[in-house]
Design a protein around this motif. Structure first.
Motif, PDB file in Angstrom:
ATOM      1  N   TRP A 125      15.817 -20.732  -5.308  1.00  0.00           N
ATOM      2  CA  TRP A 125      14.676 -21.003  -6.173  1.00  0.00           C
ATOM      3  C   TRP A 125      13.369 -20.556  -5.518  1.00  0.00           C
ATOM      4  N   ILE A 126      13.216 -20.859  -4.232  1.00  0.00           N
ATOM      5  CA  ILE A 126      12.012 -20.429  -3.518  1.00  0.00           C
ATOM      6  C   ILE A 126      11.916 -18.914  -3.510  1.00  0.00           C
ATOM      7  N   ALA A 127      13.031 -18.231  -3.253  1.00  0.00           N
ATOM      8  CA  ALA A 127      13.025 -16.769  -3.230  1.00  0.00           C
ATOM      9  C   ALA A 127      12.650 -16.188  -4.592  1.00  0.00           C
ATOM     10  N   LEU A 128      13.148 -16.789  -5.662  1.00  0.00           N
ATOM     11  CA  LEU A 128      12.815 -16.306  -7.011  1.00  0.00           C
ATOM     12  C   LEU A 128      11.326 -16.495  -7.302  1.00  0.00           C
ATOM     13  N   LYS A 129      10.768 -17.624  -6.896  1.00  0.00           N
ATOM     14  CA  LYS A 129       9.344 -17.856  -7.108  1.00  0.00           C
ATOM     15  C   LYS A 129       8.494 -16.881  -6.302  1.00  0.00           C
ATOM     16  N   LEU A 130       8.903 -16.629  -5.068  1.00  0.00           N
ATOM     17  CA  LEU A 130       8.156 -15.673  -4.250  1.00  0.00           C
ATOM     18  C   LEU A 130       8.239 -14.268  -4.846  1.00  0.00           C
ATOM     19  N   THR A 131       9.384 -13.912  -5.386  1.00  0.00           N
ATOM     20  CA  THR A 131       9.539 -12.588  -6.002  1.00  0.00           C
ATOM     21  C   THR A 131       8.625 -12.443  -7.213  1.00  0.00           C
ATOM     22  N   ALA A 132       8.625 -13.440  -8.081  1.00  0.00           N
ATOM     23  CA  ALA A 132       7.784 -13.378  -9.271  1.00  0.00           C
ATOM     24  C   ALA A 132       6.304 -13.339  -8.898  1.00  0.00           C
ATOM     25  N   GLY A 133       5.890 -14.184  -7.952  1.00  0.00           N
ATOM     26  CA  GLY A 133       4.491 -14.200  -7.539  1.00  0.00           C
ATOM     27  C   GLY A 133       4.060 -12.909  -6.877  1.00  0.00           C
ATOM     28  N   SER A 134       4.920 -12.346  -6.024  1.00  0.00           N
ATOM     29  CA  SER A 134       4.588 -11.101  -5.332  1.00  0.00           C
ATOM     30  C   SER A 134       4.505  -9.932  -6.305  1.00  0.00           C
ATOM     31  N   ALA A 135       5.425  -9.884  -7.272  1.00  0.00           N
ATOM     32  CA  ALA A 135       5.403  -8.811  -8.261  1.00  0.00           C
ATOM     33  C   ALA A 135       4.138  -8.888  -9.121  1.00  0.00           C
ATOM     34  N   ALA A 136       3.770 -10.101  -9.529  1.00  0.00           N
ATOM     35  CA  ALA A 136       2.550 -10.259 -10.326  1.00  0.00           C
ATOM     36  C   ALA A 136       1.325  -9.859  -9.521  1.00  0.00           C
ATOM     37  N   PHE A 137       1.292 -10.233  -8.249  1.00  0.00           N
ATOM     38  CA  PHE A 137       0.170  -9.869  -7.376  1.00  0.00           C
ATOM     39  C   PHE A 137       0.068  -8.355  -7.242  1.00  0.00           C
ATOM     40  N   LEU A 138       1.210  -7.679  -7.093  1.00  0.00           N
ATOM     41  CA  LEU A 138       1.207  -6.225  -6.971  1.00  0.00           C
ATOM     42  C   LEU A 138       0.651  -5.568  -8.230  1.00  0.00           C
ATOM     43  N   LEU A 139       0.990  -6.097  -9.393  1.00  0.00           N
ATOM     44  CA  LEU A 139       0.477  -5.541 -10.641  1.00  0.00           C
ATOM     45  C   LEU A 139      -1.043  -5.669 -10.723  1.00  0.00           C
ATOM     46  N   VAL A 140      -1.561  -6.827 -10.309  1.00  0.00           N
ATOM     47  CA  VAL A 140      -3.007  -7.020 -10.313  1.00  0.00           C
ATOM     48  C   VAL A 140      -3.668  -6.075  -9.307  1.00  0.00           C
ATOM     49  N   ALA A 141      -3.064  -5.944  -8.123  1.00  0.00           N
ATOM     50  CA  ALA A 141      -3.603  -5.043  -7.114  1.00  0.00           C
ATOM     51  C   ALA A 141      -3.629  -3.604  -7.627  1.00  0.00           C
ATOM     52  N   ALA A 142      -2.586  -3.200  -8.344  1.00  0.00           N
ATOM     53  CA  ALA A 142      -2.554  -1.847  -8.907  1.00  0.00           C
ATOM     54  C   ALA A 142      -3.654  -1.668  -9.941  1.00  0.00           C
ATOM     55  N   ALA A 143      -3.891  -2.697 -10.755  1.00  0.00           N
ATOM     56  CA  ALA A 143      -4.948  -2.613 -11.761  1.00  0.00           C
ATOM     57  C   ALA A 143      -6.333  -2.500 -11.126  1.00  0.00           C
ATOM     58  N   LEU A 144      -6.480  -3.028  -9.919  1.00  0.00           N
ATOM     59  CA  LEU A 144      -7.757  -2.969  -9.207  1.00  0.00           C
ATOM     60  C   LEU A 144      -7.907  -1.696  -8.370  1.00  0.00           C
ATOM     61  N   GLY A 145      -6.884  -0.840  -8.416  1.00  0.00           N
ATOM     62  CA  GLY A 145      -6.946   0.396  -7.647  1.00  0.00           C
ATOM     63  C   GLY A 145      -6.580   0.241  -6.190  1.00  0.00           C
ATOM     64  N   ALA A 146      -5.853  -0.836  -5.860  1.00  0.00           N
ATOM     65  CA  ALA A 146      -5.500  -1.105  -4.469  1.00  0.00           C
ATOM     66  C   ALA A 146      -4.153  -0.525  -4.080  1.00  0.00           C
ATOM     67  N   VAL A 147      -3.479   0.146  -5.007  1.00  0.00           N
ATOM     68  CA  VAL A 147      -2.170   0.734  -4.731  1.00  0.00           C
ATOM     69  C   VAL A 147      -2.306   2.241  -4.728  1.00  0.00           C
ATOM     70  N   ALA A 148      -2.025   2.840  -3.575  1.00  0.00           N
ATOM     71  CA  ALA A 148      -2.208   4.284  -3.425  1.00  0.00           C
ATOM     72  C   ALA A 148      -0.903   5.059  -3.495  1.00  0.00           C
ATOM     73  N   SER A 149       0.228   4.382  -3.527  1.00  0.00           N
ATOM     74  CA  SER A 149       1.522   5.064  -3.511  1.00  0.00           C
ATOM     75  C   SER A 149       2.556   4.243  -4.254  1.00  0.00           C
ATOM     76  N   PRO A 150       3.491   4.900  -4.960  1.00  0.00           N
ATOM     77  CA  PRO A 150       4.580   4.147  -5.605  1.00  0.00           C
ATOM     78  C   PRO A 150       5.416   3.355  -4.615  1.00  0.00           C
ATOM     79  N   ALA A 151       5.432   3.779  -3.349  1.00  0.00           N
ATOM     80  CA  ALA A 151       6.214   3.072  -2.337  1.00  0.00           C
ATOM     81  C   ALA A 151       5.668   1.678  -2.072  1.00  0.00           C
ATOM     82  N   ALA A 152       4.461   1.387  -2.568  1.00  0.00           N
ATOM     83  CA  ALA A 152       3.889   0.052  -2.390  1.00  0.00           C
ATOM     84  C   ALA A 152       4.744  -1.016  -3.053  1.00  0.00           C
ATOM     85  N   VAL A 153       5.618  -0.629  -3.982  1.00  0.00           N
ATOM     86  CA  VAL A 153       6.491  -1.605  -4.630  1.00  0.00           C
ATOM     87  C   VAL A 153       7.411  -2.264  -3.603  1.00  0.00           C
ATOM     88  N   LEU A 154       7.662  -1.585  -2.476  1.00  0.00           N
ATOM     89  CA  LEU A 154       8.494  -2.178  -1.426  1.00  0.00           C
ATOM     90  C   LEU A 154       7.822  -3.374  -0.770  1.00  0.00           C
TER      91      LEU A 154
END
Length: 268
Positions: A125-154
């Motif tokens: 359960w903790i791992a699933l919550k961390l995955t969802a939170g991290s993925a959402a954070f990455l999407l927001v970071a991408a919207a702000l222009g903070a993602v410079a490479s597709p490899a950032a998904v890692l």
């Protein structure tokens, strides 16, 4: 004289038991998610805006940032630190409550679910919550222009692994507590220093030399190195394997300790 037939307790497979525990957690969470939304998601995003966009606009790309804009330099690390911070709450007060206050774990082990399976479900359960939170954070970071490479998904799986390397020993520690008093010390003397001094905001090379080994022992530093290296394209194979091996070893050790302490606390 009649003989009593021993009652055999039904069994359930570890995987099914873990999903039953997750199902119970999800049932509660979908009704009460607002209580943790600020600390798990809104607060890290505001921090990214303040430090990455606000303060970062005054930081020029240079050697300290690997030639990257500060926002791009900071975002992968914040994904990791946000996962570790979220793991802290999920591994302390949430677990302690299930032991002591709400006693939900006691209800679980009164069924065919074993103490070890309760642990597995809680960690899943903790791992699933961390995955969802991290993925959402990455999407927001991408919207702000903070993602410079597709490899950032890692950065997402690396953040989850770092969070779990922190979570599993803390869950085991929580299983030994009768009072929550020690958690304040964990927040002040472990979580906050690990957030500030493990390379998230500046390279640890700028710290005194004697602090470097301390940073190397933390899951956050290994996760930050993995996430930032993947996002910037500078991650080499051997260092990546070393970071992954360290984090995986800590997770395994935490699970072994957790099994022992959950059994001691919950076995009937």
């Amino acid at each position: 004289m009649a003989t009593r037939t021993p009652v055999t307790r039904p069994t359930v497979t570890p995987l099914k038991a873990a999903f039953l525990v997750v199902e119970g957690q999800w049932t509660w969470y979908r009704r009460n998610w607002r209580a943790t939304a600020i600390s798990n998601f809104v607060q890290p995003v505001l921090f990214l805006l303040a430090m990455g966009v606000g303060f970062g606009s005054q930081v020029q790309p240079g050697e300290a940032t690997g030639g990257l804009r500060y926002l791009v330099f900071l975002a992968p690390a914040l994904i990791v630190t946000a996962a570790v911070q979220s793991a802290m709450f999920e591994s302390t007060y949430a677990v302690f409550s299930a032991f002591k206050w709400q006693r939900t774990y006691l209800g679980m082990v009164s069924t065919p679910i074993t103490p070890a399976q309760v642990l597995y479900g809680q960690l899943l359960w903790i791992a699933l919550k961390l995955t969802a939170g991290s993925a959402a954070f990455l999407l927001v970071a991408a919207a702000l222009g903070a993602v410079a490479s597709p490899a950032a998904v890692l950065a997402v799986p690396f953040a989850v692994l770092a969070g779990m390397a922190f979570s599993t020993p803390v869950v085991a520690f929580t299983a030994t507590r009768e009072k929550p008093d020690a958690f304040n010390g964990l927040y002040r003397f472990v979580l906050i220093p690990m957030t500030l001094f493990t390379g998230a905001f500046f390279p640890i090379s700028q710290l005194p030399g004697w602090l470097h080994p301390v940073a190397w022992l933390t899951p956050a530093w290994h996760g930050i190195e993995l996430a930032r290296g993947a996002a910037s394209g500078t991650l080499s194979l051997l260092p990546a394997l070393a970071h992954l091996a360290y984090l995986s070893t800590v997770v395994v050790l935490g699970v072994v300790l957790g099994r022992r302490f959950f059994h001691r606390r919950l076995a009937v």
